[in-house]
Design a protein around this motif. Structure first.
Motif, PDB file in Angstrom:
ATOM      1  N   HIS A 195       0.742  -1.233   0.249  1.00 40.58           N
ATOM      2  CA  HIS A 195       0.393  -0.119   0.095  1.00 40.58           C
ATOM      3  C   HIS A 195       0.336   1.163   0.401  1.00 40.58           C
ATOM      4  O   HIS A 195       0.649   1.550  -0.605  1.00 40.58           O
ATOM      5  CB  HIS A 195      -1.154   0.363   1.033  1.00 40.58           C
ATOM      6  N   VAL A 196       1.540   1.265   1.059  1.00 38.76           N
ATOM      7  CA  VAL A 196       2.831   1.889   1.077  1.00 38.76           C
ATOM      8  C   VAL A 196       3.471   2.379  -0.159  1.00 38.76           C
ATOM      9  O   VAL A 196       3.902   3.868  -0.508  1.00 38.76           O
ATOM     10  CB  VAL A 196       3.621   1.617   2.319  1.00 38.76           C
ATOM     11  N   LEU A 197       4.085   1.441  -1.119  1.00 38.77           N
ATOM     12  CA  LEU A 197       5.093   1.561  -2.073  1.00 38.77           C
ATOM     13  C   LEU A 197       4.152   1.499  -3.233  1.00 38.77           C
ATOM     14  O   LEU A 197       4.838   2.399  -4.109  1.00 38.77           O
ATOM     15  CB  LEU A 197       5.366   0.689  -2.416  1.00 38.77           C
ATOM     16  N   THR A 198       2.747   1.489  -3.296  1.00 36.12           N
ATOM     17  CA  THR A 198       2.317   1.502  -4.513  1.00 36.12           C
ATOM     18  C   THR A 198       1.049   2.525  -4.651  1.00 36.12           C
ATOM     19  O   THR A 198       0.633   2.756  -3.104  1.00 36.12           O
ATOM     20  CB  THR A 198       1.497   0.382  -4.897  1.00 36.12           C
ATOM     21  N   GLN A 199       0.948   3.634  -5.782  1.00 31.63           N
ATOM     22  CA  GLN A 199       0.173   4.685  -6.082  1.00 31.63           C
ATOM     23  C   GLN A 199      -0.460   3.965  -7.239  1.00 31.63           C
ATOM     24  O   GLN A 199       0.163   4.446  -8.186  1.00 31.63           O
ATOM     25  CB  GLN A 199       0.377   5.728  -5.261  1.00 31.63           C
TER      26      GLN A 199
ATOM     27  N   PHE B 119      14.637  -6.031  16.455  1.00 29.68           N
ATOM     28  CA  PHE B 119      13.675  -4.983  16.637  1.00 29.68           C
ATOM     29  C   PHE B 119      12.883  -5.273  15.183  1.00 29.68           C
ATOM     30  O   PHE B 119      13.827  -4.490  14.530  1.00 29.68           O
ATOM     31  CB  PHE B 119      13.895  -2.860  16.569  1.00 29.68           C
ATOM     32  N   LEU B 120      11.643  -4.794  15.214  1.00 31.50           N
ATOM     33  CA  LEU B 120      10.902  -4.706  13.848  1.00 31.50           C
ATOM     34  C   LEU B 120      10.254  -3.975  13.893  1.00 31.50           C
ATOM     35  O   LEU B 120       9.692  -3.152  14.418  1.00 31.50           O
ATOM     36  CB  LEU B 120      10.309  -6.128  13.964  1.00 31.50           C
ATOM     37  N   VAL B 121       9.908  -2.714  12.828  1.00 31.10           N
ATOM     38  CA  VAL B 121       9.415  -1.682  12.434  1.00 31.10           C
ATOM     39  C   VAL B 121       8.246  -2.144  11.472  1.00 31.10           C
ATOM     40  O   VAL B 121       8.763  -2.555  10.130  1.00 31.10           O
ATOM     41  CB  VAL B 121      10.063  -0.688  12.002  1.00 31.10           C
ATOM     42  N   ILE B 122       7.108  -2.565  11.060  1.00 32.54           N
ATOM     43  CA  ILE B 122       6.009  -2.515  10.288  1.00 32.54           C
ATOM     44  C   ILE B 122       5.489  -0.737  10.187  1.00 32.54           C
ATOM     45  O   ILE B 122       5.128   0.018  10.737  1.00 32.54           O
ATOM     46  CB  ILE B 122       5.368  -3.098  10.649  1.00 32.54           C
ATOM     47  N   LEU B 123       5.808  -0.243   8.621  1.00 32.42           N
ATOM     48  CA  LEU B 123       5.457   0.814   7.929  1.00 32.42           C
ATOM     49  C   LEU B 123       3.778  -0.091   7.186  1.00 32.42           C
ATOM     50  O   LEU B 123       4.315  -0.855   5.899  1.00 32.42           O
ATOM     51  CB  LEU B 123       6.373   1.342   7.719  1.00 32.42           C
ATOM     52  N   SER B 124       2.930   1.033   7.440  1.00 36.42           N
ATOM     53  CA  SER B 124       1.592   0.125   7.004  1.00 36.42           C
ATOM     54  C   SER B 124       0.965   1.245   6.826  1.00 36.42           C
ATOM     55  O   SER B 124       1.488   2.644   6.569  1.00 36.42           O
ATOM     56  CB  SER B 124       0.748  -0.220   8.092  1.00 36.42           C
ATOM     57  N   ASP B 125      -0.339   1.124   5.457  1.00 34.42           N
ATOM     58  CA  ASP B 125      -1.073   2.434   5.174  1.00 34.42           C
ATOM     59  C   ASP B 125      -1.717   2.894   6.986  1.00 34.42           C
ATOM     60  O   ASP B 125      -2.673   3.657   6.298  1.00 34.42           O
ATOM     61  CB  ASP B 125      -2.444   2.061   4.143  1.00 34.42           C
ATOM     62  N   ILE B 126      -1.867   2.016   7.516  1.00 31.03           N
ATOM     63  CA  ILE B 126      -2.415   2.822   8.601  1.00 31.03           C
ATOM     64  C   ILE B 126      -1.298   3.137  10.270  1.00 31.03           C
ATOM     65  O   ILE B 126      -0.214   2.004   9.830  1.00 31.03           O
ATOM     66  CB  ILE B 126      -3.334   1.556   9.366  1.00 31.03           C
TER      67      ILE B 126
ATOM     68  N   ALA C 200       4.102   1.961  12.599  1.00 31.91           N
ATOM     69  CA  ALA C 200       3.309   3.255  12.491  1.00 31.91           C
ATOM     70  C   ALA C 200       3.294   3.528  11.407  1.00 31.91           C
ATOM     71  O   ALA C 200       3.036   2.614  10.251  1.00 31.91           O
ATOM     72  CB  ALA C 200       5.093   3.625  12.089  1.00 31.91           C
ATOM     73  N   SER C 201       2.595   4.536  10.588  1.00 31.90           N
ATOM     74  CA  SER C 201       2.485   4.252   9.006  1.00 31.90           C
ATOM     75  C   SER C 201       3.514   4.942   8.115  1.00 31.90           C
ATOM     76  O   SER C 201       5.155   5.296   8.489  1.00 31.90           O
ATOM     77  CB  SER C 201       1.786   6.682   9.159  1.00 31.90           C
ATOM     78  N   GLY C 202       3.451   3.825   6.925  1.00 33.82           N
ATOM     79  CA  GLY C 202       4.588   4.385   6.212  1.00 33.82           C
ATOM     80  C   GLY C 202       4.659   5.150   4.945  1.00 33.82           C
ATOM     81  O   GLY C 202       5.146   5.714   3.979  1.00 33.82           O
TER      82      GLY C 202
END
Ligand code: ADP
Length: 255
Positions: A13-17, A160-167, A230-232
């Motif tokens: 979601h974050v990487l495409t538009q 530590f893992l970071v998930i960057l999401s649309d949320i 967190a938000s991407g």
């Protein structure tokens, strides 16, 4: 100071538009990784987006598995090329590591992969990991990069893992459906019902949904590790947390 190793997972979601790679967001992500590296972090990136990148080059019908495999094969080098161009701006090298889910079941394969990852990181290279969709057999695949990234963190020694999401966080209910949904800032444990809820990805390129993120968080916590969701789209929350040590927003999963 010894480097802290972290895994960052960025969703499709974050990487495409509108069906294409969102270049401005990709640049912001690469810039953030460069800032982390300047702060002595070792960063492993888990990136989706190969099928979407392939689709921009050849619009095959994505509903067939064969076409998706073909699109992943077309898109993966294209995606990496875009990453390479952006990392180059910051004088950084990146690299491609394609994994199959079953690699994690074999100590021999894992050791092999770990030596490669360690060597890349020692040489200041950013490993960019994705599941090898073209050769993955249906039963073997994670199917989403959320759980894959948790396994990557565990097996490649990242606490530590970071998930960057649309949320931008985990809420007490789906914020896209309920206006009164409240953000959860710190989560210490997850309930069985939360981990078994129906997968509900809301875009044709996304296969994760919140459940796979919670499963990744659960896996991390059970292995004594932490995860930050967190938000991407807007990296300010993850930047405050990792670069300034301030938890403004976003969810920290910590047992
Ligand atoms: P990505 O493409 O970043 O991997 P997904 O779209 O697959 O992300 O998953 C995130 C989506 O999960 C959100 O957009 C949101 O609609 C949905 N969701 C469902 N329940 C929740 C919840 N309790 N908290 C946050 N998001 C939720």
């Amino acid at each position: 100071m010894t480097a802290q190793r972290i895994v960052i997972k960025v969703g499709s979601h974050v990487l495409t538009q509108e069906g294409a790679i969102a270049k401005v967001r990709m640049f912001a992500l690469v810039e953030f990784i460069a800032q982390l590296k300047a702060k002595e972090y070792e960063v492993i990136l888990v990136s989706s987006g190969a099928v979407a990148a392939g689709f921009t080059q050849l619009p095959l019908d994505r509903s067939s598995v064969a076409n998706k495999q073909a699109l992943a094969a077309i898109g993966q080098p294209y995606l990496l090329k875009m990453y390479q161009e952006k990392f180059e701006i910051f004088d950084l090298l990146c690299s491609q590591v394609l994994l199959r889910a079953d690699v994690f079941d074999s100590a021999e394969h894992m050791n092999h992969a770990k030596v490669a990852i360690d060597t890349l990181l020692e040489n200041n290279v950013v490993p960019i990991i994705n599941e090898n969709d073209t050769v993955s057999i249906e039963e073997l695949i994670f199917g989403d990069n959320d759980r894959l990234s948790a396994h990557v963190a565990h097996h490649f020694d990242a606490p530590f893992l970071v998930i960057l999401s649309d949320i931008n966080a985990f809420y007490d209910k789906d914020p896209n459906k309920y206006a009164d949904a409240k953000q959860r800032k710190v989560v210490n444990a997850l309930l069985k019902e939360e981990l078994e809820a129906e997968h509900n990805p809301n875009n044709e390129f996304a296969t994760g949904g919140i459940v796979t993120k919670l499963q990744a968080a659960d896996f991390m916590m059970k292995h004594g590790k932490e995860m930050f969701l967190a938000s991407g789209f807007d990296l300010s929350d993850v930047k405050s947390y990792l670069l300034d040590g301030v938890h403004e927003s976003g969810t920290l999963f910590k047992a």
